[in-house]
Design an enzyme around this catalytic site. Structure first.
Site, mmCIF file in Angstrom:
data_model
loop_
_atom_site.group_PDB
_atom_site.id
_atom_site.type_symbol
_atom_site.label_atom_id
_atom_site.label_comp_id
_atom_site.label_asym_id
_atom_site.label_seq_id
_atom_site.Cartn_x
_atom_site.Cartn_y
_atom_site.Cartn_z
ATOM 1 C CG HIS A 104 -6.704 40.661 41.187
ATOM 2 N ND1 HIS A 104 -6.014 40.646 42.383
ATOM 3 C CD2 HIS A 104 -7.471 39.543 41.161
ATOM 4 C CE1 HIS A 104 -6.337 39.548 43.038
ATOM 5 N NE2 HIS A 104 -7.211 38.863 42.325
ATOM 6 C CG ASP A 146 -7.840 49.178 48.051
ATOM 7 O OD1 ASP A 146 -6.953 49.769 47.391
ATOM 8 O OD2 ASP A 146 -7.751 47.986 48.400
ATOM 9 C CE1 TYR A 194 -1.810 38.523 46.770
ATOM 10 C CE2 TYR A 194 -0.623 39.496 44.935
ATOM 11 C CZ TYR A 194 -1.176 39.596 46.203
ATOM 12 O OH TYR A 194 -1.078 40.782 46.888
ATOM 13 N NE ARG A 234 1.605 9.897 51.277
ATOM 14 C CZ ARG A 234 2.544 10.070 50.360
ATOM 15 N NH1 ARG A 234 3.787 10.278 50.729
ATOM 16 N NH2 ARG A 234 2.245 10.030 49.072
ATOM 17 C CD GLN A 260 8.273 41.441 43.480
ATOM 18 O OE1 GLN A 260 7.152 41.910 43.676
ATOM 19 N NE2 GLN A 260 9.357 42.191 43.578
ATOM 20 C CG ASN A 316 2.997 39.696 46.495
ATOM 21 O OD1 ASN A 316 4.207 39.698 46.692
ATOM 22 N ND2 ASN A 316 2.429 40.482 45.602
ATOM 23 C CE LYS A 367 -2.075 41.965 40.149
ATOM 24 N NZ LYS A 367 -2.926 42.881 40.902
ATOM 25 C CG HIS A 404 -5.000 46.898 44.118
ATOM 26 N ND1 HIS A 404 -4.584 46.220 45.227
ATOM 27 C CD2 HIS A 404 -5.767 47.927 44.585
ATOM 28 C CE1 HIS A 404 -5.063 46.800 46.323
ATOM 29 N NE2 HIS A 404 -5.795 47.826 45.953
HETATM 30 C C1 LIG Z 1 1.496 44.660 46.567
HETATM 31 C C2 LIG Z 1 2.767 44.947 47.395
HETATM 32 C C3 LIG Z 1 2.720 45.741 48.513
HETATM 33 N N1 LIG Z 1 3.854 45.995 49.233
HETATM 34 C C4 LIG Z 1 3.746 46.845 50.430
HETATM 35 C C5 LIG Z 1 3.113 48.199 50.205
HETATM 36 C C6 LIG Z 1 2.362 48.459 51.485
HETATM 37 O O1 LIG Z 1 3.226 49.070 52.430
HETATM 38 C C7 LIG Z 1 2.015 47.082 52.016
HETATM 39 C C8 LIG Z 1 0.561 46.709 51.766
HETATM 40 O O2 LIG Z 1 0.313 46.873 50.369
HETATM 41 P P1 LIG Z 1 -1.152 47.025 49.789
HETATM 42 O O3 LIG Z 1 -1.985 47.803 50.731
HETATM 43 O O4 LIG Z 1 -0.995 47.529 48.381
HETATM 44 O O5 LIG Z 1 -1.661 45.509 49.757
HETATM 45 P P2 LIG Z 1 -2.958 44.948 49.035
HETATM 46 O O6 LIG Z 1 -4.034 45.964 49.109
HETATM 47 O O7 LIG Z 1 -3.220 43.607 49.569
HETATM 48 O O8 LIG Z 1 -2.479 44.852 47.519
HETATM 49 C C9 LIG Z 1 -2.709 43.709 46.751
HETATM 50 O O9 LIG Z 1 -4.100 43.655 46.447
HETATM 51 C C10 LIG Z 1 -4.487 42.607 45.585
HETATM 52 C C11 LIG Z 1 -5.975 42.762 45.305
HETATM 53 C C12 LIG Z 1 -3.664 42.519 44.361
HETATM 54 O O10 LIG Z 1 -4.130 42.254 43.252
HETATM 55 C C13 LIG Z 1 -2.201 42.651 44.575
HETATM 56 O O11 LIG Z 1 -1.506 42.762 43.335
HETATM 57 C C14 LIG Z 1 -1.884 43.818 45.459
HETATM 58 O O12 LIG Z 1 -2.166 45.026 44.760
HETATM 59 O O13 LIG Z 1 2.888 46.165 51.353
HETATM 60 C C15 LIG Z 1 5.052 45.454 48.882
HETATM 61 O O14 LIG Z 1 6.093 45.685 49.533
HETATM 62 N N2 LIG Z 1 5.112 44.629 47.780
HETATM 63 C C16 LIG Z 1 4.010 44.359 47.027
HETATM 64 O O15 LIG Z 1 4.101 43.595 46.027
#
Ligand SMILES: Cc1cn([C@H]2C[C@H](O)[C@@H](COP(=O)(O)OP(=O)(O)O[C@H]3O[C@@H](C)C(=O)[C@@H](O)[C@H]3O)O2)c(=O)[nH]c1=O
Length: 176
Positions: free
Chosen positions: A119, A168, A132, A23, A46, A48, A72, A62
Site C-alpha cells: 500500500h 522507500d 488509517y 451545522r 491501531q 495512524n 488497513k 509498504h
Molecule cells: C507505520 C509506523 C511507523 N512508526 C514509526 C517508525 C518510524 O520511526 C516513523 C515513520 O515511519 P514510516 O517512515 O514507516 O512512515 P510511513 O512511510 O508513513 O509508513 C506508512 O506508509 C503508508 C503508505 C502505509 O501503508 C502505512 O502502513 C505505513 O507503512 O514512525 C511507528 O511507530 N508505528 C507505525 O505504525
C-alpha cells in the site's frame, strides 16, 4: 455505510452515509457490525495519521511480512491523495496487479486494503492528511516494501515525486 468491492478481489471502497443539516454533516466512519456484515475485520488495534506537507509526496509501497500481514482502512481527512494497492498474494489471479483510487476529504470515502497487498499513496494537494486504521500492530522487524516506480508494476503516478523517504526510494526490484 456502503461497501463496494473493487476490481482486485478483497479491495473494498467504504463510503459513508452523510446526514446533512444547517451545522454541516454527520456520518458514521466505522461500525463493527457493518464491517462484519460486509466480511471485513472488526478488530482495529491501531490508528495512524500522516500529514504530507507538499503535493507530490509519496509514501509506500509498504506491507508487513508474514505472519504480521495487516489489513488497513485508509481515509484522506484533509486534501486529496491517490491511494494505490498492489496485489502481492502469489496465489491470486491478479498477482502483481495494482489499483489506484483517488481519495479526498470532501467525499470521505475510505479504502479497505486486505492483507497481502502493498500500500502507498501520493498527496495531490499540499498539507494532505491521511488517517488509517491498522488491523495488526506495528512490527518494525516485519516492515517491507516494493518500489513506487518498479517496472514490475508500472504504476502511473499523477505528479512528480516531491518528497519520499530514503527507504522507500531504495527498495530493490521486485523478485516475486
Ligand atoms: C507505520 C509506523 C511507523 N512508526 C514509526 C517508525 C518510524 O520511526 C516513523 C515513520 O515511519 P514510516 O517512515 O514507516 O512512515 P510511513 O512511510 O508513513 O509508513 C506508512 O506508509 C503508508 C503508505 C502505509 O501503508 C502505512 O502502513 C505505513 O507503512 O514512525 C511507528 O511507530 N508505528 C507505525 O505504525
Amino acid at each position: 455505510m456502503r461497501f463496494t468491492p473493487l476490481a482486485l478481489e478483497g479491495v473494498v471502497l467504504v463510503a459513508m452515509d452523510s446526514h446533512r443539516d444547517a451545522r454541516g454533516h454527520f456520518a458514521r466512519s466505522f461500525c463493527e457490525e457493518e464491517f462484519a456484515a460486509a466480511g471485513l475485520p472488526e478488530r482495529w488495534p491501531q490508528m495512524n495519521v500522516s500529514v504530507n506537507a507538499k503535493a507530490g509526496t509519496l509514501r509506500g509501497m509498504h506491507f508487513q511480512r508474514p505472519p504480521f500481514e495487516e489489513p488497513k482502512v485508509v481515509r484522506c481527512v484533509r486534501g486529496a491523495i491517490l491511494d494505490v494497492v498492489i496485489d502481492l498474494r502469489p496465489a491470486s489471479a491478479t498477482f502483481r496487479a495494482h489499483l489506484a483510487v483517488p481519495l479526498d476529504a470532501e467525499s470521505g470515502d475510505a479504502l479497505y486494503v486486505p492483507p497481502g497487498f502493498a500500500h502507498g499513496f501520493q498527496a495531490l494537494i499540499d498539507d494532505s492528511e491521511v488517517l488509517y486504521m491498522m488491523g495488526a500492530r506495528f512490527e518494525p522487524g516485519a516492515q517491507d516494501g516494493v518500489r513506487w516506480d518498479d517496472p514490475a508494476f508500472g504504476i502511473s503516478w499523477p505528479l512528480p515525486v516531491s518528497a519520499i523517504s530514503p527507504r522507500d526510494a531504495a527498495y530493490s526490484d521486485f523478485a516475486g
